[in-house]
Design a protein around this motif. Structure first.
Motif, mmCIF file in Angstrom:
data_model
loop_
_atom_site.group_PDB
_atom_site.id
_atom_site.type_symbol
_atom_site.label_atom_id
_atom_site.label_comp_id
_atom_site.label_asym_id
_atom_site.label_seq_id
_atom_site.Cartn_x
_atom_site.Cartn_y
_atom_site.Cartn_z
ATOM 1 N N GLU A 105 1.409 5.379 -0.537
ATOM 2 C CA GLU A 105 0.765 6.689 -0.549
ATOM 3 C C GLU A 105 1.827 7.776 -0.567
ATOM 4 O O GLU A 105 2.867 7.646 0.090
ATOM 5 C CB GLU A 105 -0.134 6.881 0.676
ATOM 6 C CG GLU A 105 -1.278 5.896 0.765
ATOM 7 C CD GLU A 105 -2.169 6.180 1.967
ATOM 8 O OE1 GLU A 105 -2.034 7.277 2.553
ATOM 9 O OE2 GLU A 105 -2.988 5.326 2.307
ATOM 10 N N HIS B 194 -2.700 7.241 -4.009
ATOM 11 C CA HIS B 194 -2.761 5.996 -3.243
ATOM 12 C C HIS B 194 -2.806 4.860 -4.259
ATOM 13 O O HIS B 194 -3.563 4.912 -5.230
ATOM 14 C CB HIS B 194 -4.017 5.970 -2.362
ATOM 15 C CG HIS B 194 -4.297 4.638 -1.730
ATOM 16 N ND1 HIS B 194 -4.878 3.589 -2.423
ATOM 17 C CD2 HIS B 194 -4.074 4.182 -0.471
ATOM 18 C CE1 HIS B 194 -5.002 2.554 -1.617
ATOM 19 N NE2 HIS B 194 -4.537 2.882 -0.436
ATOM 20 N N CYS C 238 0.874 -1.176 0.000
ATOM 21 C CA CYS C 238 0.000 0.000 0.000
ATOM 22 C C CYS C 238 0.909 1.223 0.000
ATOM 23 O O CYS C 238 1.650 1.451 0.963
ATOM 24 C CB CYS C 238 -0.909 -0.008 1.221
ATOM 25 S SG CYS C 238 -1.939 1.446 1.378
ATOM 26 N N ASN D 47 -6.009 6.904 6.937
ATOM 27 C CA ASN D 47 -5.862 6.602 5.530
ATOM 28 C C ASN D 47 -6.527 5.272 5.221
ATOM 29 O O ASN D 47 -5.868 4.283 4.931
ATOM 30 C CB ASN D 47 -4.373 6.548 5.142
ATOM 31 C CG ASN D 47 -3.735 7.898 5.247
ATOM 32 O OD1 ASN D 47 -4.042 8.796 4.480
ATOM 33 N ND2 ASN D 47 -2.850 8.053 6.210
ATOM 34 N N ALA E 184 -7.945 2.145 3.628
ATOM 35 C CA ALA E 184 -7.593 1.564 2.341
ATOM 36 C C ALA E 184 -8.555 0.472 1.918
ATOM 37 O O ALA E 184 -8.290 -0.250 0.976
ATOM 38 C CB ALA E 184 -6.172 1.001 2.417
#
Length: 546
Positions: free
Chosen positions: A236, A271, A234, A317, A319
């Motif tokens: 960002e 993202h 992940c 954040n 996800a």
């Protein structure tokens, strides 16, 4: 300490201290809510909005006050929560406009920026109400411009006094405030911020508490959360550059999934789930300077979790986004809700993504943008289901590059009615008309309790009383929960009513609820009467009458 001019670093110190002060005072600001309900959240929303803004400038090295204020304003815009947070973000957006292009500013230039802040805030509100935060910022600008000083510290001291004086007069401008014996909560939040900014210049800095993490926002997607992880990292980051012509987004689509690409002025927020974060960052670096880089190994996280819950929280954040590689469809739906039963109801009716929130936690503009970006749909509808979320939803729709439409649902029953009015075979404009028009066909009631003594519209309220609200207005006050709920329903049902639905909350006793529903079924035999365990907090019942 005297400052004939202030630069970007001094401005950063001012807003950091203001954020710390507001964090300390947020509970008090919350308590000024006119309605004595347990979810007054003006202070919380303003504090979370301002903290999101300040995080963007902490560590910023520039001494250019124009650059710093612009970065702060963008952080506030994306982090804005609730109406008070959106208005606050617009105030600082205007202030940034007033400071644009300046390395440092003198007292007069700083005053002009507050005037721009007022103009921006008023433009953001369709029907501005005096006696609110709007009045406070307007009078700050109007009266400060008449001051003649060569000291920014002296200016800010006077601005604080002006704001306090205006705040004290808000009950004379709004009868609701006077009846409740409070000043405007949003105005108080702004006064706290201005006081914090002044203290930083004068050297009376507020000692900062250990920063609490924001409560986890959660998304519920209509998909299986137990699937194999396709891309492991992940990733960002923010690119300090103007959005490109779409080439970089096309590149991202070749590198992974769960892509969020939001361009605003001269920053791009990204993202992506990818197996090659290094390559993605290298390509992004060709567009501009990178900042706020975060890479997490999702496979490792997955191995550490024995059971993945249906609702997945990811801090600030989140996800848990839809796979953007999913097959495109014509319509997509985002609904805001809290309570497992209510979430399930919206999913059953066709919502694609649920943003967890409502009265007790308003999602930010960025939360809503991320939900929008997660959907692969030609047209996307947002159902805020709360009047305090509509402005953030509208702000998100303006930021997103997708075709987004906000149906201004102010209650859970309105959101459910809007979804049932949707026809997948109809064209966009027809669905907008149908969904919007359906909101007039439903009456919304709710039952909660009073957190303090007050008087609303001539109704005496004591702490601990049960409160019955009809379309967000207190109409019933009782010490007996079910007696009050029955009286509220009597107000709602008329000769045109055909259906009565009761969503009971997490604090309602199951056996008592069922006995009450049997009574309602007998009393309203000609109506379609049903109940559902909404499991919502703080509100014993949410009632829909159609």
């Amino acid at each position: 300490m005297k400052y004939s001019k202030i630069n970007g670093q001094q401005f950063i110190s001012m807003v950091i201290n203001a954020s710390a002060k507001l964090e300390d005072e947020k509970a008090y600001v919350d308590s000024l809510n006119v309605f004595p309900v347990p979810d007054g959240d003006t202070g919380t929303n303003m504090s979370m909005t301002f903290r999101a803004a300040v995080r963007e400038v902490e560590g910023h090295k520039s001494t250019n006050i124009g650059e710093v204020s612009k970065t702060l304003a963008k952080g506030a815009l994306m982090g804005a929560r609730g109406n008070s947070g959106v208005i606050l973000s617009q105030i600082f957006r205007g202030i940034a406009k007033g400071l644009e292009g300046k390395d440092e500013v003198n007292p007069f230039e700083l005053t002009l920026s507050f005037i721009e802040g007022s103009k921006s805030a008023y433009r953001a509100v369709m029907r501005p109400t005096e006696g609110t935060i709007l009045t406070v910022i307007r009078e700050v600008g109007e009266k400060a411009v008449e001051l003649h000083t060569d000291d920014c510290t002296e200016l800010m001291r006077n601005i604080v006094e002006i704001s306090k004086d205006t705040l004290e007069r808000t009950p004379e401008m709004l009868p609701q405030l006077k009846a409740a014996k409070v000043v405007d909560s949003g105005g108080m939040g702004l006064v706290v911020i201005l006081q914090g900014m002044y203290e930083a210049l004068s050297g009376e800095m507020t000692e900062r508490k250990t920063e609490e993490k924001a409560p986890a926002e959660s998304y519920v997607a209509a998909r299986d959360t137990h699937t194999e992880i396709t891309f492991g990292y992940c990733t960002e980051f923010i690119i300090l550059a103007e959005p490109d012509n779409g080439a970089f987004r096309e590149y991202l689509e070749t590198m992974g999934d769960s892509i969020v690409y939001v361009g605003y002025d001269d920053i791009i927020k990204v993202h992506i789930h990818t197996d090659e974060p290094g390559l993605v960052l290298a390509e992004a670096g060709k567009l501009g300077e990178l900042t706020k880089i975060k890479i997490e190994n999702m496979r490792e996280q997955h191995r550490n979790l024995q059971d993945v819950p249906e609702t997945v929280g990811h801090g600030e954040n989140p996800a848990a986004l839809e796979d953007t590689e999913a097959e495109a469809k014509k319509y997509g739906f985002i609904s805001v809700s809290v309570g497992e039963g209510l979430k399930a109801a919206f999913l059953d009716l066709g919502a694609d993504v649920i943003i967890e929130g409502g009265q007790t936690m308003n999602p930010s503009t960025e939360d809503i943008v991320k939900a929008v970006e997660s959907l692969n749909a030609e047209h996307i509808f947002i159902l805020p289901n709360n009047k305090n979320i509509i402005m953030a939803a509208n702000q998100a729709s303006e930021i997103s590059h997708k075709d987004v439409h906000v149906i201004a649902t102010k209650t859970i029953p309105q959101g459910i009615t809007a979804l049932t009015a949707f026809n997948p075979e109809s064209e966009l404009d027809a669905n907008i008309r149908s969904m919007t028009g359906s909101l007039k066909e439903v009456k919304s009631g709710s039952v909660t309790y009073a957190v303090r003594d007050t008087e609303i519209d001539g109704i005496e309220i004591r702490q601990g009383d049960y409160l019955g609200l009809l379309d967000n207005k207190i109409v019933e006050v009782e010490r007996d929960l079910y007696q009050l709920t029955e009286a509220l329903i009597e107000r709602m049902v008329d000769e045109h009513s055909s259906a009565l639905t009761v969503f009971y909350g997490s604090d309602a006793a199951e056996e008592e609820v069922q006995a009450f529903m049997e009574k309602l079924e007998e009393k309203y035999g000609d109506l379609d009467v049903m109940s559902l365990a909404g499991k919502q907090p703080l509100y014993y019942f949410i009632i829909s009458v159609e």
